[in-house]
Design a protein around this motif. Structure first.
Motif, mmCIF file in Angstrom:
data_model
loop_
_atom_site.group_PDB
_atom_site.id
_atom_site.type_symbol
_atom_site.label_atom_id
_atom_site.label_comp_id
_atom_site.label_asym_id
_atom_site.label_seq_id
_atom_site.Cartn_x
_atom_site.Cartn_y
_atom_site.Cartn_z
ATOM 1 N N SER A 1 26.804 -45.436 7.802
ATOM 2 C CA SER A 1 26.807 -45.665 6.357
ATOM 3 C C SER A 1 28.181 -46.086 5.864
ATOM 4 C CB SER A 1 26.371 -44.397 5.621
ATOM 5 O OG SER A 1 25.022 -44.094 5.905
ATOM 6 N N ASP A 2 29.221 -45.437 6.401
ATOM 7 C CA ASP A 2 30.575 -45.722 5.936
ATOM 8 C C ASP A 2 31.567 -45.555 7.082
ATOM 9 O OD1 ASP A 2 32.924 -46.084 4.546
ATOM 10 O OD2 ASP A 2 32.911 -44.079 3.662
ATOM 11 N N GLY B 1 33.555 -47.848 0.346
ATOM 12 C CA GLY B 1 33.464 -47.649 1.777
ATOM 13 C C GLY B 1 33.162 -48.956 2.477
ATOM 14 N N ARG B 2 32.874 -48.861 3.783
ATOM 15 C CA ARG B 2 32.519 -50.042 4.570
ATOM 16 C C ARG B 2 31.315 -49.717 5.450
ATOM 17 N NH1 ARG B 2 34.760 -54.902 6.396
ATOM 18 N NH2 ARG B 2 36.879 -54.495 5.663
ATOM 19 N N HIS B 3 30.258 -50.493 5.273
ATOM 20 C CA HIS B 3 29.041 -50.308 6.069
ATOM 21 C C HIS B 3 29.250 -50.740 7.518
ATOM 22 C CE1 HIS B 3 26.684 -49.322 2.601
ATOM 23 N NE2 HIS B 3 26.679 -50.535 2.082
ATOM 24 N N TRP C 1 34.694 -46.160 7.089
ATOM 25 C CA TRP C 1 35.989 -45.648 6.642
ATOM 26 C C TRP C 1 35.979 -44.137 6.411
ATOM 27 C CZ3 TRP C 1 37.000 -49.738 2.241
ATOM 28 C CH2 TRP C 1 37.400 -50.952 2.827
ATOM 29 N N THR D 1 32.269 -54.195 2.802
ATOM 30 C CA THR D 1 32.679 -53.102 1.933
ATOM 31 C C THR D 1 31.617 -52.887 0.860
ATOM 32 O OG1 THR D 1 33.893 -54.585 0.465
ATOM 33 C CG2 THR D 1 35.105 -53.630 2.324
ATOM 34 N N ALA E 1 33.744 -42.963 1.261
ATOM 35 C CA ALA E 1 32.698 -42.888 0.243
ATOM 36 C C ALA E 1 32.135 -41.475 0.151
ATOM 37 C CB ALA E 1 31.579 -43.877 0.563
ATOM 38 N N TRP F 1 27.935 -44.874 -5.305
ATOM 39 C CA TRP F 1 28.345 -44.687 -3.920
ATOM 40 C C TRP F 1 29.517 -45.626 -3.613
ATOM 41 C CZ3 TRP F 1 25.205 -46.462 0.933
ATOM 42 C CH2 TRP F 1 25.597 -45.711 2.052
ATOM 43 N N GLY F 2 30.515 -45.096 -2.872
ATOM 44 C CA GLY F 2 31.641 -45.911 -2.447
ATOM 45 C C GLY F 2 32.942 -45.407 -3.054
#
Length: 313
Positions: free
Chosen positions: A282-283, A235-237, A285, A243, A288, A232-233
């Protein structure tokens, strides 16, 4: 409950692995840790920017398991006080506090948490010679946090709150499944431990802090180019605002590169309840791959058969 917080920070995570040579090669050559101390079938792996003697211990074993999660305390008085507090509460101690035989020495003890996993608390461990990472160096600065799976997470969260004074930073929930993950802190960092609802006791993932966004992306790219399976990724939580890029080590443990984990003002912080059916939770950005059944299943990991079975309470 005693309100005094005696645990200061996360030290290391210890893994038992069947294919020891393959794992040692992965964590040094690909993941970027240094083999600080090795012996026959055991290796202590350090992060370049961390004063801890090691961030990961690998031990050769017939079956994989989470051997230990280790935390720090300020001094021997606090270690003794915590051991006494836990013993008085009926928590099973592996042994009384004493001198440690691991690299860097120190003074500490081990106990079993509610799910039967082994936890160590120590102080006076010698500071490892470490350094400030240079721009562009895509290796871990330190172990950031550890996430564990529990089939009864509410009780496990309560254990770490009541006995160890971990504080709740945030919770993830889903409208159909209820609360699913609790982020716990023992200092100003958003979390050093998180507890996830899972079908069995196991390691969810271990996360490593990188120098910055560029180094985090360079490390993520190196693993992708090296053919390491991405879970996974990037991304940013939302919870923790950090990240994430999750990968599988050779035995299916999930490991994460992260950076910019949030620092909290503990005097004013109020925990959030985040609904992760909202994809921005979850993300933030949107970069992801979606959080789906595959991602969740990888994080369940294998049943940790080496876990000590705690007596019924």
């Amino acid at each position: 409950m005693n309100d005094e917080r005696l645990i200061t920070h996360l030290r290391h995570v210890d893994l038992a692995v069947p294919d020891y040579d393959r794992q040692l090669d992965f964590y040094t050559t690909m993941w970027g840790l240094d083999a600080e101390t090795t012996d026959e079938g055991i290796a202590f792996l350090a992060a370049a920017g961390s004063p801890e003697q090691y961030s990961v211990r690998l031990r050769k074993a017939a079956e994989k398991r989470l051997d230990l999660i280790a935390f720090g305390a300020a001094n021997q008085t606090d270690v003794d006080a915590l051991a006494e507090r836990l013993g008085r509460a009926g928590v099973t101690l592996v042994g009384e506090p004493g001198r440690l035989q691991t690299p860097g020495g120190g003074y500490g003890f081990r106990f079993f948490d509610l799910d039967g996993r082994t936890v160590e608390v120590s102080c006076d461990v010698a500071v490892r010679q470490h350094r400030k990472l240079e721009e562009g160096e895509s290796v871990p600065v330190k172990l950031s946090h550890v996430v564990i799976n529990s089939p009864n997470p509410e009780a496990t969260v309560a254990f770490y709150d009541e006995h160890l004074n971990f504080a709740l930073s945030d919770t993830l929930m889903h409208p159909r499944m209820g609360s699913m993950m609790w982020f716990l802190r023992t200092n100003r960092w958003h979390h050093s431990l998180a507890i996830a609802r899972g079908p069995h006791v196991s390691l969810h993932h271990a996360s490593f802090e990188m120098r910055g966004i560029d180094e985090y992306m360079r490390g993520t790219g190196r693993l992708l180019r090296g053919g390491v399976e991405k879970v996974w990724g990037p991304g940013r939580h939302m919870a923790g605002n950090n990240t994430f890029s999750y990968f599988l080590d050779p035995h299916g443990n999930t490991v994460e590169y992260t950076t910019e984990l949030e620092e909290l003002d503990e005097d004013t912080w109020h925990p959030h309840l985040y609904d992760f059916s909202d994809p921005t939770v979850s993300d933030q950005w949107g970069t992801a791959n979606p959080m789906n059944e595959f991602v969740a299943r990888q994080s369940f990991n294998d049943v940790d058969r080496g876990i000590f079975v705690a007596p019924p309470v």
